[in-house]
Write a protein that holds these residues in place. Structure first.
Motif, PDB file in Angstrom:
ATOM      1  N   LEU A   1       0.828  -1.211   0.000  1.00  0.00           N
ATOM      2  CA  LEU A   1       0.000   0.000   0.000  1.00  0.00           C
ATOM      3  C   LEU A   1       0.861   1.259   0.000  1.00  0.00           C
ATOM      4  O   LEU A   1       0.556   2.230  -0.705  1.00  0.00           O
ATOM      5  N   PHE A   2       1.949   1.263   0.780  1.00  0.00           N
ATOM      6  CA  PHE A   2       2.848   2.415   0.757  1.00  0.00           C
ATOM      7  C   PHE A   2       3.552   2.533  -0.598  1.00  0.00           C
ATOM      8  O   PHE A   2       3.809   3.643  -1.079  1.00  0.00           O
ATOM      9  N   ILE A   3       3.887   1.393  -1.212  1.00  0.00           N
ATOM     10  CA  ILE A   3       4.494   1.430  -2.544  1.00  0.00           C
ATOM     11  C   ILE A   3       3.533   2.073  -3.538  1.00  0.00           C
ATOM     12  O   ILE A   3       3.917   2.953  -4.329  1.00  0.00           O
ATOM     13  N   LEU A   4       2.258   1.670  -3.499  1.00  0.00           N
ATOM     14  CA  LEU A   4       1.256   2.244  -4.391  1.00  0.00           C
ATOM     15  C   LEU A   4       1.067   3.730  -4.109  1.00  0.00           C
ATOM     16  O   LEU A   4       0.967   4.543  -5.043  1.00  0.00           O
ATOM     17  N   ALA A   5       1.055   4.112  -2.823  1.00  0.00           N
ATOM     18  CA  ALA A   5       0.906   5.526  -2.478  1.00  0.00           C
ATOM     19  C   ALA A   5       2.068   6.346  -3.030  1.00  0.00           C
ATOM     20  O   ALA A   5       1.868   7.463  -3.534  1.00  0.00           O
ATOM     21  N   GLY A   6       3.275   5.810  -2.942  1.00  0.00           N
ATOM     22  CA  GLY A   6       4.438   6.516  -3.469  1.00  0.00           C
ATOM     23  C   GLY A   6       4.369   6.692  -4.978  1.00  0.00           C
ATOM     24  O   GLY A   6       4.705   7.762  -5.512  1.00  0.00           O
ATOM     25  N   ILE A   7       3.937   5.649  -5.688  1.00  0.00           N
ATOM     26  CA  ILE A   7       3.817   5.743  -7.152  1.00  0.00           C
ATOM     27  C   ILE A   7       2.730   6.744  -7.536  1.00  0.00           C
ATOM     28  O   ILE A   7       2.890   7.531  -8.478  1.00  0.00           O
ATOM     29  N   LEU A   8       1.615   6.746  -6.802  1.00  0.00           N
ATOM     30  CA  LEU A   8       0.554   7.706  -7.080  1.00  0.00           C
ATOM     31  C   LEU A   8       1.018   9.138  -6.801  1.00  0.00           C
ATOM     32  O   LEU A   8       0.638  10.078  -7.508  1.00  0.00           O
ATOM     33  N   MET A   9       1.856   9.322  -5.774  1.00  0.00           N
ATOM     34  CA  MET A   9       2.417  10.650  -5.515  1.00  0.00           C
ATOM     35  C   MET A   9       3.280  11.114  -6.675  1.00  0.00           C
ATOM     36  O   MET A   9       3.218  12.276  -7.091  1.00  0.00           O
ATOM     37  N   GLU A  10       4.082  10.173  -7.200  1.00  0.00           N
ATOM     38  CA  GLU A  10       4.973  10.523  -8.308  1.00  0.00           C
ATOM     39  C   GLU A  10       4.171  10.849  -9.560  1.00  0.00           C
ATOM     40  O   GLU A  10       4.379  11.894 -10.196  1.00  0.00           O
ATOM     41  N   ARG A  11       3.242   9.958  -9.936  1.00  0.00           N
ATOM     42  CA  ARG A  11       2.471  10.162 -11.166  1.00  0.00           C
ATOM     43  C   ARG A  11       1.464  11.306 -11.011  1.00  0.00           C
ATOM     44  O   ARG A  11       1.112  11.959 -11.999  1.00  0.00           O
ATOM     45  N   GLY A  12       0.988  11.539  -9.800  1.00  0.00           N
ATOM     46  CA  GLY A  12      -0.009  12.591  -9.579  1.00  0.00           C
ATOM     47  C   GLY A  12       0.591  13.964  -9.346  1.00  0.00           C
ATOM     48  O   GLY A  12      -0.135  14.910  -9.045  1.00  0.00           O
ATOM     49  N   ARG A  13       1.926  14.072  -9.444  1.00  0.00           N
ATOM     50  CA  ARG A  13       2.639  15.348  -9.261  1.00  0.00           C
ATOM     51  C   ARG A  13       2.397  15.948  -7.872  1.00  0.00           C
ATOM     52  O   ARG A  13       2.392  17.175  -7.694  1.00  0.00           O
ATOM     53  N   ILE A  14       2.201  15.080  -6.883  1.00  0.00           N
ATOM     54  CA  ILE A  14       1.936  15.562  -5.535  1.00  0.00           C
ATOM     55  C   ILE A  14       3.206  16.105  -4.896  1.00  0.00           C
ATOM     56  O   ILE A  14       3.154  16.977  -4.019  1.00  0.00           O
ATOM     57  N   ALA A  15       4.364  15.622  -5.337  1.00  0.00           N
ATOM     58  CA  ALA A  15       5.619  16.087  -4.748  1.00  0.00           C
ATOM     59  C   ALA A  15       6.038  17.451  -5.282  1.00  0.00           C
ATOM     60  O   ALA A  15       6.800  18.161  -4.613  1.00  0.00           O
TER      61      ALA A  15
END
Length: 429
Positions: free
Chosen positions: A60-74
């Motif tokens: 779940l944390f791996i998926l959250a990290g990928i979504l942060m990257e693809r979603g431009r959250i960072a």
């Protein structure tokens, strides 16, 4: 002889580039063929070990990290940090360190942190005329901060393997992580002190207006670690539940707030995370089976006897244990290195009075440093690809960050127990 042969085969396979699951699978075949052991008898151990709700937090944390990257959250976080420190010489590289710490704490992956923050920051650093080799080296040196800044997937694994409290393991790495952030920034400023070619970013006159705008835009991104850490330490959520909340929170933020996610990129994120999770779980199963065999053969007792035959001085013992962990981390990624070294080395450090929670912090620092230490250094080569900077330009500055930032952090964490134990005792008793 079988154990020595297995270790030689394992190291050889890893050095020539065989993937970790297949390398450990080769060791299992060797054990079954030449050792007279029924490897099928060890298979239920691997299945039973990975079949637990605690480990659900990791995918779940791996998926959250990928979504942060693809979603431009960072990106809003980076933009805010750039505004706050862009007018300081070396400020952009310091912002890279803080951004790596924040993103790494959510993703729990050093590789994902390096890919995301490196991809965002390196163009800005080039534009501001920062030295390419030093900038790339700092991004490489900062990306393992996700192993230390909670919530850390590595600490979840350690707590699960050693039967310790996840919250205590989380808290044990906070101060070492902050020390490392501070030392990386100090070394960074020292290395850039005589560089007069750097371009300062930001306009002093428009600072108040820009600060308000960027802060407002960064609020949804900043709320993500606040919700997760607040939920965990407030006793509202378990780490697994917090990981699920992180995924649920990242989806609407990525789709409708920062608009980085589309339906196609969302499906691609699910596919990428599924592949990553599959690799991690297969690797964990293989490593745990081999680890179980080593424990069955009393390798921890044998290693303890060898170390204590050299010296029974606690300082010497801990130095040798640190050396072993660095060598393991240089050959393997953080997950497999932890799964192999934690059950083997914990009895040794406990025999000289080290608390298992203290050892969690020592292990985290060791594995983070080993992953960027040549000659293997998987994160170093990944950093060269992400930043498009040749390895020979990154190597020298990376060694400076290792010697002046990572090694002092390791020494303090190992020989000053309060570094790891003060916060867990303060908050949890």
């Amino acid at each position: 002889m079988l154990i020595l042969l297995s270790l030689v085969v394992l190291c050889t396979l890893l050095i020539i580039g065989v993937s970790v699951p297949l390398a450990f699978g080769g060791v299992l075949i060797l054990i079954g063929v030449f050792g007279g052991h029924d490897t099928l008898a060890f298979m239920p151990t691997g299945h039973w070990k990975v079949n637990t709700i605690v480990l659900l937090a990791i995918p779940l944390f791996i998926l959250a990290g990928i979504l942060m990257e693809r979603g431009r959250i960072a990106q809003p976080l980076v933009a805010l940090a750039e505004l706050l420190v862009g007018n300081i010489k070396g400020g952009l590289t310091a912002a890279s360190v803080f951004a790596s710490a924040i993103f790494g704490s959510i993703s729990g992956s050093a590789a994902a942190t390096l890919t995301c923050i490196g991809g965002i920051m390196m163009p800005h650093l080039r534009t501001a005329k920062y030295p390419e080799g030093m900038s790339a080296a700092l991004l490489v040196a900062a990306c393992p901060l996700g192993l230390l800044i909670p919530p850390s997937a590595t600490m979840i694994l350690y707590a699960w393997v050693t039967q310790q409290s996840v919250l205590r393991c989380f808290l044990s790495t906070v101060i070492p992580g902050l020390i490392l952030v501070l030392l990386l920034c100090i070394v960074n400023f020292f290395m850039l002190r005589k560089n007069n070619d750097l371009l300062l970013v930001g306009d002093v006159e428009s600072f108040p207006k820009e600060l308000m705008g960027r802060s407002f835009k960064a609020i949804p991104a900043l709320m993500m670690p606040v919700i997760i850490l607040g939920g965990i330490y407030g006793g509202i959520m378990t780490p697994t539940e917090a990981a699920g909340v992180a995924v649920v929170y990242a989806i609407p933020i990525g789709f409708w707030v920062y608009r980085g996610l589309t339906w196609e990129s969302f499906k691609e994120s699910l596919r990428t995370s599924a592949v990553t999770i599959g690799v991690v779980m297969v690797m964990a199963t293989m490593v745990l089976i081999v680890s179980r065999f080593l424990i069955f053969e009393d390798i921890p007792g044998l290693a303890k006897g060898i170390i204590f035959s050299v010296s029974d001085n606690p300082i010497v013992v801990l130095l040798m244990v640190n050396l072993v962990m660095i060598l393991i981390g240089m050959l393997m990624d953080d997950v497999s290195g932890l799964l192999l070294s934690a059950p083997l080395l914990l009895p040794i450090v406990q025999s000289v009075g080290m608390d298992p929670v203290h050892f969690a912090a020592v292990l985290g620092v060791n594995l983070g440093m080993a992953n960027i230490t040549p000659p293997t250094a998987p994160l170093l080569y990944l950093g060269a690809r992400v930043t498009q900077v040749p390895v020979n330009k990154i190597l020298g500055p990376t060694m400076v960050f290792i010697v002046l930032a990572w090694l002092p952090t390791l020494v303090l964490t190992t020989f000053l127990p309060q570094t790891a134990m003060w916060l867990p005792k303060l908050l949890l008793g």
